[in-house]
Design a protein around this motif. Structure first.
Motif, mmCIF file in Angstrom:
data_model
loop_
_atom_site.group_PDB
_atom_site.id
_atom_site.type_symbol
_atom_site.label_atom_id
_atom_site.label_comp_id
_atom_site.label_asym_id
_atom_site.label_seq_id
_atom_site.Cartn_x
_atom_site.Cartn_y
_atom_site.Cartn_z
ATOM 1 N N ASN A 1 3.728 10.713 4.973
ATOM 2 C CA ASN A 1 2.702 10.042 4.165
ATOM 3 C C ASN A 1 2.130 10.914 3.055
ATOM 4 O OD1 ASN A 1 0.435 11.635 5.286
ATOM 5 N ND2 ASN A 1 0.804 10.498 7.169
ATOM 6 N N ALA A 2 2.662 12.115 2.863
ATOM 7 C CA ALA A 2 2.122 13.021 1.845
ATOM 8 C C ALA A 2 2.363 12.486 0.441
ATOM 9 C CB ALA A 2 2.751 14.404 1.990
ATOM 10 N N ARG A 3 1.387 12.699 -0.410
ATOM 11 C CA ARG A 3 1.522 12.340 -1.814
ATOM 12 C C ARG A 3 1.835 13.576 -2.642
ATOM 13 N NH1 ARG A 3 -4.108 9.088 -1.597
ATOM 14 N NH2 ARG A 3 -4.390 10.668 0.017
ATOM 15 N N CYS A 4 2.292 13.350 -3.867
ATOM 16 C CA CYS A 4 2.467 14.463 -4.802
ATOM 17 C C CYS A 4 1.101 15.062 -5.099
ATOM 18 C CB CYS A 4 3.115 13.986 -6.097
ATOM 19 S SG CYS A 4 4.809 13.398 -5.935
ATOM 20 N N LEU A 5 1.094 16.356 -5.370
ATOM 21 C CA LEU A 5 -0.131 17.061 -5.757
ATOM 22 C C LEU A 5 0.081 17.704 -7.119
ATOM 23 C CD1 LEU A 5 -0.941 18.890 -2.378
ATOM 24 C CD2 LEU A 5 -1.949 16.762 -3.218
ATOM 25 N N VAL A 6 -0.995 17.801 -7.877
ATOM 26 C CA VAL A 6 -0.914 18.462 -9.178
ATOM 27 C C VAL A 6 -2.177 19.293 -9.361
ATOM 28 C CG1 VAL A 6 -1.978 16.543 -10.451
ATOM 29 C CG2 VAL A 6 -0.409 18.106 -11.630
ATOM 30 N N GLN A 7 -2.020 20.456 -9.966
ATOM 31 C CA GLN A 7 -3.166 21.354 -10.199
ATOM 32 C C GLN A 7 -3.018 21.990 -11.573
ATOM 33 O OE1 GLN A 7 -3.561 25.127 -7.923
ATOM 34 N NE2 GLN A 7 -5.648 24.461 -7.434
ATOM 35 N N ALA A 8 -4.030 21.862 -12.375
ATOM 36 C CA ALA A 8 -3.990 22.423 -13.724
ATOM 37 C C ALA A 8 -4.102 23.934 -13.686
ATOM 38 C CB ALA A 8 -5.109 21.826 -14.574
ATOM 39 N N HIS A 9 -3.276 24.568 -14.504
ATOM 40 C CA HIS A 9 -3.352 26.010 -14.757
ATOM 41 C C HIS A 9 -3.380 26.172 -16.270
ATOM 42 C CE1 HIS A 9 -2.334 26.419 -10.558
ATOM 43 N NE2 HIS A 9 -2.235 27.726 -10.623
ATOM 44 N N GLY A 10 -4.566 26.336 -16.836
ATOM 45 C CA GLY A 10 -4.658 26.403 -18.284
ATOM 46 C C GLY A 10 -4.280 25.064 -18.905
ATOM 47 N N GLU A 11 -3.362 25.069 -19.854
ATOM 48 C CA GLU A 11 -2.959 23.848 -20.555
ATOM 49 C C GLU A 11 -1.776 23.161 -19.892
ATOM 50 O OE1 GLU A 11 -2.241 24.900 -24.579
ATOM 51 O OE2 GLU A 11 -4.346 25.407 -25.011
ATOM 52 N N ARG B 1 0.825 -1.204 0.000
ATOM 53 C CA ARG B 1 0.000 0.000 0.000
ATOM 54 C C ARG B 1 0.865 1.261 0.000
ATOM 55 N NH1 ARG B 1 -4.248 0.162 4.712
ATOM 56 N NH2 ARG B 1 -4.674 -1.882 3.778
ATOM 57 N N ARG B 2 1.951 1.249 0.795
ATOM 58 C CA ARG B 2 2.847 2.403 0.830
ATOM 59 C C ARG B 2 3.532 2.614 -0.516
ATOM 60 N NH1 ARG B 2 3.967 0.583 6.256
ATOM 61 N NH2 ARG B 2 5.683 -0.702 5.464
ATOM 62 N N ALA B 3 3.937 1.518 -1.156
ATOM 63 C CA ALA B 3 4.600 1.622 -2.458
ATOM 64 C C ALA B 3 3.657 2.209 -3.504
ATOM 65 C CB ALA B 3 5.099 0.253 -2.894
ATOM 66 N N GLU B 4 2.394 1.778 -3.458
ATOM 67 C CA GLU B 4 1.411 2.313 -4.402
ATOM 68 C C GLU B 4 1.139 3.787 -4.129
ATOM 69 O OE1 GLU B 4 -3.229 1.497 -5.839
ATOM 70 O OE2 GLU B 4 -2.363 0.412 -4.134
ATOM 71 N N ARG B 5 1.041 4.124 -2.841
ATOM 72 C CA ARG B 5 0.767 5.508 -2.466
ATOM 73 C C ARG B 5 1.907 6.433 -2.888
ATOM 74 N NH1 ARG B 5 -2.586 7.820 1.443
ATOM 75 N NH2 ARG B 5 -1.879 9.841 2.220
ATOM 76 N N ALA B 6 3.152 5.940 -2.765
ATOM 77 C CA ALA B 6 4.315 6.767 -3.108
ATOM 78 C C ALA B 6 4.348 7.132 -4.581
ATOM 79 C CB ALA B 6 5.597 6.038 -2.723
ATOM 80 N N LYS B 7 3.638 6.371 -5.409
ATOM 81 C CA LYS B 7 3.620 6.665 -6.843
ATOM 82 C C LYS B 7 2.216 7.028 -7.312
ATOM 83 C CE LYS B 7 7.782 4.188 -8.160
ATOM 84 N NZ LYS B 7 8.430 3.280 -9.128
ATOM 85 N N THR B 8 1.492 7.686 -6.427
ATOM 86 C CA THR B 8 0.162 8.203 -6.748
ATOM 87 C C THR B 8 0.173 9.712 -6.584
ATOM 88 O OG1 THR B 8 -0.925 6.169 -5.986
ATOM 89 C CG2 THR B 8 -2.281 8.162 -6.142
ATOM 90 N N VAL B 9 -0.321 10.411 -7.567
ATOM 91 C CA VAL B 9 -0.426 11.867 -7.481
ATOM 92 C C VAL B 9 -1.904 12.235 -7.343
ATOM 93 C CG1 VAL B 9 -0.445 12.090 -10.011
ATOM 94 C CG2 VAL B 9 0.107 14.077 -8.588
ATOM 95 N N LEU B 10 -2.206 13.145 -6.429
ATOM 96 C CA LEU B 10 -3.576 13.626 -6.254
ATOM 97 C C LEU B 10 -3.792 14.860 -7.120
ATOM 98 C CD1 LEU B 10 -4.463 13.483 -2.448
ATOM 99 C CD2 LEU B 10 -5.343 12.047 -4.291
#
Length: 719
Positions: A304-314, A265-274
């Motif tokens: 335990n933090a995951r990567c985050l991504v947020q769209a700005h335009g394209e 579960r930790r390995a999967e979480r480490a390569k998941t971006v929200l």
């Protein structure tokens, strides 16, 4: 720094040029000095351009083109907080400038400096940091323009943003650039943010999850009844047969242990971006903005933090997880660098107020696990406390004694964001790395938190035993809900380290605003007050508490401020300076202020509505309640009390809040509720005058710990 200084050093160029909005002071409480000395210790040639003229690119060419990159910071404070009051009025001075001269830096300095540096030398990498960049790493509400603004990355066109305790990230990035690695390929360093094409991922084994599936905003749909007699849709074949032959497939049974399941579960979480709601979505939808704020803060634990991504335009803004906190040895290394502990000689005899305030103080730790929603410490430095060793701190005291001009034997502070969190931590590292609480002390102190103040007591005793040291004062704000758990600490503090007054911050007395602040109830303050007075009496000292309160915080109603005013009168407090809530980027309270929703819980269209004080008149009224004793405020308060049905509080008796009469020449609309003057002499016994945190950038604890590239000074509210 100048070309002449480069020539004396025999440099034909600099590897890194740092740009700052502050006057340059070679002291570890000032970001550029700490970063400059750190990079110097790694063998790099570092130039610093302090408060460049931003009206053209010429001043940015002063030291030539850097070999590696420009490092850009607004300085120890956010440039907007530095220049504007909570009422959006321009301040008349700047504590981080020689002779407190104002207007020596632009608004949103990180963006302006980065753009000018790009103009001066196109193609040179730009790396931004400091508290200003750190608090603007995703789309955020901007109080000064009253709108949601984009991340600072697309506006500044920077290549990398470093946030949090960024020394380790900065050193790694710099060495990789020095080896010839392109800046656009550095995508795996914790504590960094950058722009990428929409949908980019570090590798094919990464997955993306919509944050709204993790913490769903909106109405909660009813779960499907698993016992309902409904026909199951056909899958087009038997799931229990092999190759459609009708023969049952034999599958070996494998027992998977708990540790293996958790590791997977930790390995999967480490390569998941929200994926957060896009900039365009949060601009138009307050619920999605509040949801994005809630998700951002829940993903703040480095464990335990995951990567985050947020769209700005394209394009996307990508945030790697926060940096791993520095170890004690690393903290000692950073603070043990060869600082001159003085302003640059180019300033001559000019006074720099921020320097004057902290020159005899010592930063012993970083971070804060209090989680106060109005404060930016946790978004910037994190909740995990990073402490220096006793040896490092005691050595710095000796350095001040031996090298700092004007030292009279008094250390003005041993502290940081909070006075009494030194070496406090979770009892169990596994629990700490998996925890997702926003505060370790709200609604009550966590049972897993070690609150033993023994290390701090020992440090105090050793510090005041150093030859040449007459007194050690504690100037940082005290977290009194922790202090009451250690009577020995309170006795040590009150007996030896209070210079007549001690700052603490109840912030309010009423449950509504306190819950939105994530602050303890006023009963905890009363317990601490009893201990403070008891130990002061035993020590034969006349000492007083200086309480801090906030007006117009989200969740505050007029009735709450009235009850606070009545409490102040009952306790014979007359506040001289007061502070109105200032919404700063990314703070949870700012999300409340902008959206009228509560990100401390799941948010939706029908979720709790938070009372907000927006109008100028109501904000002035809330400040007036804090200064109920000022005749300038009495006309406004009389009118408000009548409107609230509390005219019984108007009269000339002890039970009344304000009198019927009006002294001649007062109450003429001169704005007594907004006074921000300095206290007029010592308070009388049993009374106190309160100074505002954050209303003046010169406040010494507001300036600590000052670190650029993501660790800068944060508003150290007394706790």
């Amino acid at each position: 720094m100048s070309r002449e200084e480069m020539d004396k050093l025999g440099w034909d160029s600099c590897d890194i040029i740092l740009l700052t909005g502050d006057a340059y002071i070679d002291h570890p409480s000032f970001g550029m000095a700490l970063i400059g000395r750190l990079l110097e210790a790694q063998g790099f040639r570092v130039g610093i351009i302090s408060q460049p003229n931003w009206h053209s690119a010429e001043d940015f060419k002063r030291l030539g083109k850097p070999n590696l990159y420009f490092g850009v910071t607004a300085g120890n404070m956010d440039s907007m907080v530095n220049r504007y009051t909570s009422d959006r009025k321009i301040r008349s001075d700047d504590a981080y400038t020689a002779n407190a001269e104002p207007n020596k830096r632009p608004d949103r300095a990180v963006t302006v400096y980065a753009q000018r540096a790009r103009e001066a030398y196109p193609g040179t990498p730009i790396i931004i940091g400091s508290i200003e960049a750190s608090l603007r790493r995703i789309a955020h509400y901007d109080y000064w323009s009253d709108k949601v603004r984009r991340s600072v990355l697309p506006d500044s066109k920077a290549d990398l943003l470093l946030f949090g305790n960024a020394e380790r990230a900065l050193v790694e990035v710099t060495h990789r650039l020095a080896k010839g690695e392109p800046v656009e390929s550095i995508r795996d360093v914790r504590g960094t943010a950058f722009m990428v094409p929409r949908g980019w991922k570090p590798g094919a084994d990464w997955s993306e999850q919509d944050s709204r599936t993790v913490d769903t905003p909106g109405k909660v749909e009813a779960h499907k009844d698993p016992y309902a007699m409904e026909e199951t849709p056909s899958s087009g074949g038997s799931c229990a047969t092999g190759e459609g032959s009708g023969t049952a497939a034999v599958q070996p049974v494998r027992i998977v242990g708990k540790e293996e399941r958790l590791a997977a579960r930790r390995a999967e979480r480490a390569k998941t971006v929200l994926r957060l709601p896009s900039y365009e979505q949060v601009v138009d939808d307050p619920v999605l903005y509040a949801h994005a704020s809630r998700t951002f803060h829940l993903e703040a634990n480095p464990g335990n933090a995951r990567c985050l991504v947020q769209a700005h335009g394209e394009r996307d803004v990508w945030l790697n997880p926060p940096p791993i906190p520095l170890t004690m040895a690393e903290m000692d290394g950073v603070y043990g660098l060869p600082y001159a502990r003085n302003p640059h000689p180019g300033y001559g005899g000019a006074k720099i107020p921020a320097w004057e305030m902290i020159r005899f103080s010592i930063n012993i730790m970083r971070g804060c696990f209090g989680g106060c929603t109005f404060c930016s410490i946790t978004e910037h430095e994190g909740r995990i406390i990073q402490s220096r060793s006793e040896e490092s701190i005691l050595h710095e005291i000796e350095e001040i004694r031996d090298k700092t001009e004007g030292f009279t034997g008094i250390i003005s502070d041993l502290g940081g964001p909070t006075a009494n969190m030194y070496r406090l931590a979770c009892k169990d590292k596994k629990i700490e790395t998996s925890c997702r609480r926003l505060s370790c002390v709200f609604p009550d102190v966590c049972e897993n938190l070690n609150t033993d103040h023994g290390h701090l007591i020992q440090l105090y005793r050793k510090a005041r035993a150093i030859p040449g040291v007459k007194k050690i004062l504690i100037g940082s704000g005290l977290r009194y809900d922790l202090a009451v758990r250690s009577p020995e600490y309170v006795k040590e503090l009150v007996t030896h380290h209070v210079g007549g007054y001690l700052k603490i911050a109840p912030e309010h007395t009423e449950e509504g605003p306190l819950n939105k602040m994530m602050k303890p109830g006023i009963g905890t303050y009363e317990r601490f007050k009893q201990m403070f007075e008891k130990f002061s009496k035993e020590a034969g000292k006349e000492q007083y508490l200086i309480p801090y309160f906030i007006a117009a915080h989200p969740g505050t109603r007029d009735e709450d401020m009235l009850n606070l005013a009545l409490w102040l009168k009952r306790n014979n407090f007359r506040l001289d300076q007061v502070q109105t809530f200032l919404p700063t980027p990314l703070a949870i309270a700012t999300a409340m202020w902008h959206t009228e929703k509560n990100p401390l819980r799941k948010v939706g269209q029908d979720s709790e509505t938070v009372p907000i004080v927006r109008t100028g008149r109501q904000r002035r009224l809330h400040k007036a309640f804090l200064r109920y004793h000022d005749p300038e405020n009495w006309p406004m308060l009389r009118e408000a009390l009548k409107d609230m049905g509390r005219a019984d509080l108007i009269g000339n008796g002890k039970k009344h809040l304000i009198p019927l009469f009006q002294p001649a020449g007062t109450g003429l609309g001169k704005g007594g509720c907004g006074r921000g003057g300095v206290g007029r002499g010592p308070a009388k016994p049993g009374m106190s005058r309160s100074a505002p945190r954050g209303s003046s950038p010169a406040a010494p604890r507001n300036a600590k710990p000052g670190v650029a590239f993501g660790k800068g000074p944060v508003k150290s509210r007394a706790k």
